[in-house]
Motif scaffolding. Structure first.
Motif, PDB file in Angstrom:
ATOM      1  N   GLY A  22       0.799  -1.216   0.000  1.00 27.25           N
ATOM      2  CA  GLY A  22       0.000   0.000   0.000  1.00 27.25           C
ATOM      3  C   GLY A  22       0.831   1.264   0.000  1.00 27.25           C
ATOM      4  O   GLY A  22       2.052   1.258  -0.166  1.00 27.25           O
ATOM      5  N   ALA A  23       0.160   2.348   0.206  1.00 26.36           N
ATOM      6  CA  ALA A  23       0.742   3.684   0.145  1.00 26.36           C
ATOM      7  C   ALA A  23       1.644   3.974   1.340  1.00 26.36           C
ATOM      8  O   ALA A  23       1.515   3.378   2.407  1.00 26.36           O
ATOM      9  CB  ALA A  23      -0.381   4.719   0.106  1.00 26.36           C
ATOM     10  N   ILE A  24       2.553   4.908   1.147  1.00 30.26           N
ATOM     11  CA  ILE A  24       3.338   5.470   2.242  1.00 30.26           C
ATOM     12  C   ILE A  24       2.598   6.721   2.687  1.00 30.26           C
ATOM     13  O   ILE A  24       2.270   7.588   1.870  1.00 30.26           O
ATOM     14  CB  ILE A  24       4.780   5.788   1.809  1.00 30.26           C
ATOM     15  N   GLU A  25       2.295   6.801   3.966  1.00 34.97           N
ATOM     16  CA  GLU A  25       1.498   7.896   4.509  1.00 34.97           C
ATOM     17  C   GLU A  25       2.135   8.442   5.777  1.00 34.97           C
ATOM     18  O   GLU A  25       2.876   7.745   6.460  1.00 34.97           O
ATOM     19  CB  GLU A  25       0.083   7.410   4.862  1.00 34.97           C
ATOM     20  N   GLU A  26       1.823   9.695   6.096  1.00 32.15           N
ATOM     21  CA  GLU A  26       2.243  10.300   7.354  1.00 32.15           C
ATOM     22  C   GLU A  26       1.079  10.228   8.343  1.00 32.15           C
ATOM     23  O   GLU A  26      -0.060  10.520   7.994  1.00 32.15           O
ATOM     24  CB  GLU A  26       2.648  11.754   7.122  1.00 32.15           C
ATOM     25  N   VAL A  27       1.394   9.820   9.577  1.00 31.46           N
ATOM     26  CA  VAL A  27       0.378   9.626  10.607  1.00 31.46           C
ATOM     27  C   VAL A  27       0.641  10.568  11.772  1.00 31.46           C
ATOM     28  O   VAL A  27       1.786  10.710  12.221  1.00 31.46           O
ATOM     29  CB  VAL A  27       0.398   8.169  11.124  1.00 31.46           C
ATOM     30  N   LYS A  28      -0.399  11.198  12.268  1.00 31.50           N
ATOM     31  CA  LYS A  28      -0.352  12.014  13.486  1.00 31.50           C
ATOM     32  C   LYS A  28      -1.218  11.309  14.515  1.00 31.50           C
ATOM     33  O   LYS A  28      -2.368  10.988  14.239  1.00 31.50           O
ATOM     34  CB  LYS A  28      -0.894  13.419  13.194  1.00 31.50           C
ATOM     35  N   LEU A  29      -0.655  11.031  15.690  1.00 30.27           N
ATOM     36  CA  LEU A  29      -1.417  10.371  16.743  1.00 30.27           C
ATOM     37  C   LEU A  29      -2.553  11.278  17.200  1.00 30.27           C
ATOM     38  O   LEU A  29      -2.329  12.439  17.551  1.00 30.27           O
ATOM     39  CB  LEU A  29      -0.511   9.984  17.907  1.00 30.27           C
ATOM     40  N   ASN A  30      -3.756  10.743  17.187  1.00 26.82           N
ATOM     41  CA  ASN A  30      -4.963  11.512  17.469  1.00 26.82           C
ATOM     42  C   ASN A  30      -5.106  11.840  18.957  1.00 26.82           C
ATOM     43  O   ASN A  30      -4.749  11.042  19.819  1.00 26.82           O
ATOM     44  CB  ASN A  30      -6.185  10.716  16.997  1.00 26.82           C
ATOM     45  N   LEU A  31      -5.618  13.024  19.231  1.00 24.81           N
ATOM     46  CA  LEU A  31      -5.956  13.523  20.567  1.00 24.81           C
ATOM     47  C   LEU A  31      -4.762  13.787  21.471  1.00 24.81           C
ATOM     48  O   LEU A  31      -4.934  14.004  22.657  1.00 24.81           O
ATOM     49  CB  LEU A  31      -6.930  12.576  21.285  1.00 24.81           C
ATOM     50  N   ILE A  32      -3.547  13.761  20.922  1.00 20.35           N
ATOM     51  CA  ILE A  32      -2.382  14.104  21.747  1.00 20.35           C
ATOM     52  C   ILE A  32      -1.486  15.072  20.995  1.00 20.35           C
ATOM     53  O   ILE A  32      -1.542  15.176  19.774  1.00 20.35           O
ATOM     54  CB  ILE A  32      -1.562  12.867  22.193  1.00 20.35           C
ATOM     55  N   ASP A  33      -0.633  15.750  21.752  1.00 20.90           N
ATOM     56  CA  ASP A  33       0.364  16.650  21.178  1.00 20.90           C
ATOM     57  C   ASP A  33       1.647  16.464  21.962  1.00 20.90           C
ATOM     58  O   ASP A  33       1.694  16.732  23.161  1.00 20.90           O
ATOM     59  CB  ASP A  33      -0.116  18.098  21.255  1.00 20.90           C
ATOM     60  N   ALA A  34       2.671  15.972  21.287  1.00 20.78           N
ATOM     61  CA  ALA A  34       3.985  15.808  21.911  1.00 20.78           C
ATOM     62  C   ALA A  34       4.810  17.058  21.631  1.00 20.78           C
ATOM     63  O   ALA A  34       4.595  17.746  20.623  1.00 20.78           O
ATOM     64  CB  ALA A  34       4.692  14.572  21.353  1.00 20.78           C
ATOM     65  N   PRO A  35       5.768  17.381  22.494  1.00 23.58           N
ATOM     66  CA  PRO A  35       6.624  18.541  22.254  1.00 23.58           C
ATOM     67  C   PRO A  35       7.372  18.399  20.920  1.00 23.58           C
ATOM     68  O   PRO A  35       7.724  17.283  20.520  1.00 23.58           O
ATOM     69  CB  PRO A  35       7.603  18.519  23.428  1.00 23.58           C
ATOM     70  N   GLY A  36       7.582  19.515  20.274  1.00 25.88           N
ATOM     71  CA  GLY A  36       8.237  19.502  18.967  1.00 25.88           C
ATOM     72  C   GLY A  36       9.750  19.358  19.048  1.00 25.88           C
ATOM     73  O   GLY A  36      10.355  19.504  20.106  1.00 25.88           O
ATOM     74  N   ILE A  37      10.331  19.088  17.883  1.00 25.29           N
ATOM     75  CA  ILE A  37      11.795  18.998  17.804  1.00 25.29           C
ATOM     76  C   ILE A  37      12.384  20.070  16.889  1.00 25.29           C
ATOM     77  O   ILE A  37      13.594  20.233  16.843  1.00 25.29           O
ATOM     78  CB  ILE A  37      12.255  17.596  17.349  1.00 25.29           C
ATOM     79  N   GLN A  38      11.525  20.807  16.166  1.00 23.07           N
ATOM     80  CA  GLN A  38      11.996  21.904  15.331  1.00 23.07           C
ATOM     81  C   GLN A  38      11.067  23.088  15.485  1.00 23.07           C
ATOM     82  O   GLN A  38      10.002  23.103  14.872  1.00 23.07           O
ATOM     83  CB  GLN A  38      12.054  21.472  13.858  1.00 23.07           C
ATOM     84  N   PRO A  39      11.348  24.077  16.302  1.00 20.46           N
ATOM     85  CA  PRO A  39      12.508  24.134  17.195  1.00 20.46           C
ATOM     86  C   PRO A  39      12.345  23.161  18.364  1.00 20.46           C
ATOM     87  O   PRO A  39      11.230  22.748  18.695  1.00 20.46           O
ATOM     88  CB  PRO A  39      12.498  25.575  17.693  1.00 20.46           C
ATOM     89  N   VAL A  40      13.468  22.828  18.961  1.00 20.52           N
ATOM     90  CA  VAL A  40      13.462  21.857  20.050  1.00 20.52           C
ATOM     91  C   VAL A  40      12.724  22.430  21.255  1.00 20.52           C
ATOM     92  O   VAL A  40      13.006  23.529  21.717  1.00 20.52           O
ATOM     93  CB  VAL A  40      14.908  21.465  20.449  1.00 20.52           C
ATOM     94  N   GLN A  41      11.739  21.673  21.727  1.00 19.59           N
ATOM     95  CA  GLN A  41      11.000  22.013  22.938  1.00 19.59           C
ATOM     96  C   GLN A  41      11.386  21.016  24.022  1.00 19.59           C
ATOM     97  O   GLN A  41      11.824  19.901  23.709  1.00 19.59           O
ATOM     98  CB  GLN A  41       9.492  21.950  22.680  1.00 19.59           C
ATOM     99  N   PRO A  42      11.232  21.396  25.297  1.00 17.18           N
ATOM    100  CA  PRO A  42      11.566  20.451  26.365  1.00 17.18           C
ATOM    101  C   PRO A  42      10.814  19.128  26.188  1.00 17.18           C
ATOM    102  O   PRO A  42       9.613  19.119  25.930  1.00 17.18           O
ATOM    103  CB  PRO A  42      11.110  21.174  27.637  1.00 17.18           C
ATOM    104  N   PHE A  43      11.533  18.045  26.260  1.00 17.69           N
ATOM    105  CA  PHE A  43      11.057  16.670  26.135  1.00 17.69           C
ATOM    106  C   PHE A  43      10.647  16.298  24.710  1.00 17.69           C
ATOM    107  O   PHE A  43      10.161  15.188  24.479  1.00 17.69           O
ATOM    108  CB  PHE A  43       9.927  16.367  27.134  1.00 17.69           C
ATOM    109  N   GLY A  44      10.894  17.164  23.734  1.00 18.17           N
ATOM    110  CA  GLY A  44      10.651  16.818  22.332  1.00 18.17           C
ATOM    111  C   GLY A  44      11.551  15.688  21.858  1.00 18.17           C
ATOM    112  O   GLY A  44      11.061  14.695  21.304  1.00 18.17           O
ATOM    113  N   PRO A  45      12.883  15.793  22.089  1.00 24.06           N
ATOM    114  CA  PRO A  45      13.767  14.697  21.681  1.00 24.06           C
ATOM    115  C   PRO A  45      13.459  13.390  22.417  1.00 24.06           C
ATOM    116  O   PRO A  45      13.543  12.304  21.834  1.00 24.06           O
ATOM    117  CB  PRO A  45      15.165  15.209  22.032  1.00 24.06           C
ATOM    118  N   GLU A  46      13.063  13.486  23.672  1.00 22.74           N
ATOM    119  CA  GLU A  46      12.730  12.283  24.448  1.00 22.74           C
ATOM    120  C   GLU A  46      11.481  11.594  23.887  1.00 22.74           C
ATOM    121  O   GLU A  46      11.420  10.364  23.812  1.00 22.74           O
ATOM    122  CB  GLU A  46      12.516  12.627  25.926  1.00 22.74           C
TER     123      GLU A  46
END
Length: 196
Positions: A83-107
């Motif tokens: 099948g297709a290659i797709e990008e997925v965003k986990l629903n109902l949550i927001d993790a800290p970003g990595i660009q720019p780096v936010q605390p706990f984003g890399p973790e």
């Protein structure tokens, strides 16, 4: 405990207001019809995964392999059987970003990479199939665990409430569960809650 009750009250109130507004200003089309005709299909492939309009929740499950991790709540998948290659965003949550780096984003990214990269997962989508960036919104399961919830349990994400009006009943149930899990992580001062 009062804080938890307040959060649950706000969620329920928001859902009621959204439903009331929808009755006053009905959509020009039925979300269920849109979802029922939605098809995952890669170019040149006969592989299709369709939703079943006869389903009471219009939820579909997709088996996919995680091929890359973008950040703590976003990754790329390849749908099984060519099948297709797709990008997925986990629903109902927001993790800290990595660009720019936010605390706990890399973790958060490292957690998802270690847990899912190269592994086959089950994605479950509800009525809000794609977000504004074209990513599939999904609940991800790995070894019978809800990945969205695992991030919340470890304080590596927060509950995201911006698309609650598009949830089916299972999504509403998850939202309530996620709020409780987040409250436990806050009380334990885990991850992003350790410095608040």
């Amino acid at each position: 405990m009062n804080k938890n009750l307040f959060i649950v009250f706000v969620v329920i109130f928001s859902l009621l207001v959204a439903n009331h507004l929808e009755s006053l200003y009905p959509a020009k089309y039925d979300d269920a019809d849109v979802i029922a005709t939605y098809i995952f299909k890669s170019e040149g492939s006969d592989n299709e995964i369709k939703t079943d309009k006869s389903s009471s929740t219009f939820t579909k499950k997709i088996n996919a392999k995680v091929i890359s991790v973008i950040d703590g709540d976003t990754f790329q998948i390849k749908v099984e059987d060519g099948g297709a290659i797709e990008e997925v965003k986990l629903n109902l949550i927001d993790a800290p970003g990595i660009q720019p780096v936010q605390p706990f984003g890399p973790e958060a990214k490292a957690f998802i990479s270690k847990l899912l990269l190269g592994k086959t997962i089950i994605l479950e989508t509800d009525l809000s199939v794609r977000d504004e960036d074209g990513r599939i919104l999904a609940f991800a399961y790995y070894e019978n665990n809800i990945v969205n919830q695992m991030l919340l349990e470890n304080g590596l994400a927060r509950v995201k409430m911006d698309q609650t009006d598009k949830l089916d009943q299972k999504g509403v149930d998850y939202l309530s569960q996620f709020i409780q899990v987040q409250s436990q992580a806050q009380e334990a001062k885990l991850g992003i809650w350790s410095w608040s």
